[in-house]
Design an enzyme around this catalytic site. Structure first.
Site, short mmCIF file in Angstrom:
data_model
loop_
_atom_site.label_atom_id
_atom_site.label_comp_id
_atom_site.label_asym_id
_atom_site.label_seq_id
_atom_site.Cartn_x
_atom_site.Cartn_y
_atom_site.Cartn_z
N HIS A 1 -0.93 11.04 -2.30
CA HIS A 1 -2.27 10.66 -1.87
C HIS A 1 -3.17 11.86 -1.58
O HIS A 1 -4.28 11.96 -2.10
CB HIS A 1 -2.21 9.78 -0.63
CG HIS A 1 -3.55 9.43 -0.08
ND1 HIS A 1 -4.19 10.20 0.89
CD2 HIS A 1 -4.42 8.41 -0.36
CE1 HIS A 1 -5.36 9.67 1.17
NE2 HIS A 1 -5.53 8.59 0.43
N HIS B 1 0.83 -1.21 0.00
CA HIS B 1 0.00 0.00 0.00
C HIS B 1 0.86 1.25 0.00
O HIS B 1 1.55 1.55 0.98
CB HIS B 1 -0.90 -0.02 1.24
CG HIS B 1 -1.86 1.12 1.31
ND1 HIS B 1 -1.89 1.99 2.38
CD2 HIS B 1 -2.84 1.53 0.47
CE1 HIS B 1 -2.84 2.88 2.20
NE2 HIS B 1 -3.43 2.62 1.05
N GLU C 1 -0.04 -0.60 -4.64
CA GLU C 1 -1.11 0.39 -4.81
C GLU C 1 -0.50 1.78 -4.64
O GLU C 1 0.34 2.00 -3.77
CB GLU C 1 -2.21 0.16 -3.76
CG GLU C 1 -3.45 1.03 -3.95
CD GLU C 1 -3.37 2.37 -3.22
OE1 GLU C 1 -4.23 3.23 -3.46
OE2 GLU C 1 -2.43 2.57 -2.41
N GLU D 1 -4.64 4.41 -8.31
CA GLU D 1 -5.88 5.15 -8.05
C GLU D 1 -5.78 6.55 -8.61
O GLU D 1 -4.84 7.29 -8.30
CB GLU D 1 -6.18 5.23 -6.55
CG GLU D 1 -7.45 6.03 -6.27
CD GLU D 1 -7.78 6.22 -4.81
OE1 GLU D 1 -8.68 7.03 -4.51
OE2 GLU D 1 -7.14 5.56 -3.96
N ASP E 1 -1.24 6.34 -5.66
CA ASP E 1 -2.23 7.39 -5.95
C ASP E 1 -1.64 8.41 -6.91
O ASP E 1 -0.48 8.81 -6.78
CB ASP E 1 -2.62 8.11 -4.65
CG ASP E 1 -3.00 7.13 -3.55
OD1 ASP E 1 -4.15 6.66 -3.56
OD2 ASP E 1 -2.15 6.85 -2.69
#
Length: 244
Positions: A52, A9, A37, A111, A39
Site C-alpha cells: 500500500h 480490505h 481489495e 488499486e 494495492d
C-alpha cells in the site's frame, strides 16, 4: 446471502499483515468473502508488487521508497513481524503470486497506487499479467488518477475500471461516465442515500471503504442492498449479516 458483498480490505488485514499471502488465505478461508481489495506498485525493475504505502517503512523491516528497490530486495524483507510474532517472515508478495493464489477463489479490486508519472507503464504491466492468468473478468482496476483509468481503457477496453473518490465536492456520477468506469470506490463517510440511488440506477457498482463496525455496515445495507462493503474485519461482516 446479503447482496451487500463483503470485500476483504488488503485481505483479512484486521488480524493478519495487510496485503500478504497470509491475509489473503485468511480471507479465502471465510466462505462469504468473494472479493478482496489490494494495492499494486512497481519495483525499480518493473515487477508489480502488492503493497500500500509508497515506502517500505511501515509494513516491512526495510526502508526507502518501493520504486527505488529491486524485486529481489523487496522479496527478502519481513512484512509480517510488525503485526505479530506469528507472522514473522511473511513476505511482500508479487502481483503474480496473489493472482495465482486468488484464481478461482476471490475476485479482486486492484488499486494502481501511482501519482502522476511515478510508475511509467504500470497499466500495461498489470493488465498483461492479469490477461496472462485468464483473470480479466475477475478483476476491477481502480485508481484516484483519471489518466491511469483512461490508459487502461486504451490498452484493453474490456477491463472493468473504478474511480476512487474521496472528496466532499465534485460530481462523481459525471466523472464515472466520462471515464467509462463501472465502479465507484468511496469512503463510507462520503456516501449518502441520494448518491447511492443515482449511481445504482445508472448500473454503477459502489464499494464503500473502510467499514469495521457492524452498525455502519447495517447503515450502508439500509441505504442500498447493492453497496459492496470493504472491511478489515470480514468476521464482523459475518457476525452482522449471517448470524440469526
Amino acid at each position: 446471502m446479503m447482496n451487500n458483498l463483503c470485500v476483504a480490505h488488503r485481505g483479512f488485514s484486521g488480524k493478519a499483515p495487510e496485503n500478504t499471502l497470509a491475509a489473503i488465505r485468511m480471507a479465502i478461508a471465510m466462505p462469504f468473502v468473494h472479493w478482496m481489495e489490494l494495492d499494486v506498485q512497481l519495483s525499480k525493475d518493473s515487477v508489480p508488487v502488492v503493497i500500500h504505502d509508497f515506502t517500505l517503512d511501515r509494513t516491512t523491516n526495510g526502508h526507502g521508497k518501493v520504486k527505488n528497490m529491486d524485486w529481489e530486495h523487496i522479496r527478502r524483507l519481513d512484512a509480517g513481524s510488525w503485526k505479530g510474532r506469528s507472522f514473522r517472515g511473511e513476505r511482500v508478495p508479487s502481483l503474480e503470486e496473489v493472482l495465482t493464489l486468488a484464481s478461482g477463489r476471490l475476485r479482486l479490486n486492484i488499486e494502481l497506487k501511482t501519482v502522476g508519472n511515478m510508475y511509467p507503464g504500470i497499466e500495461q504491466k498489470v493488465t498483461d499479467l492479469i490477461s496472462s492468468k485468464g483473470m480479466r473478468d475477475d478483476v476491477i482496476l481502480t485508481s484516484f488518477d483519471a489518466d491511469v483509468l483512461k490508459k487502461i481503457k486504451e490498452i484493453d477496453p474490456r477491463f472493468r475500471t473504478g474511480l476512487i473518490f474521496d472528496s466532499r465536492f465534485g460530481n462523481p456520477a459525471r466523472r464515472l461516465h466520462e471515464l467509462e468506469c463501472s465502479l465507484l470506490s468511496i469512503s463510507f463517510s462520503r456516501l449518502n442515500p441520494r448518491l447511492a440511488k443515482v449511481l445504482t440506477e445508472q448500473g454503477v457498482k459502489i464499494m464503500a471503504w473502510t467499514v469495521n463496525k457492524g452498525k455502519e455496515m447495517r447503515r450502508l445495507a439500509d441505504m442500498h442492498s447493492d453497496i459492496m462493503i470493504c472491511t478489515n474485519r470480514p468476521d464482523i461482516w459475518g457476525d452482522t449479516f449471517l448470524k440469526v
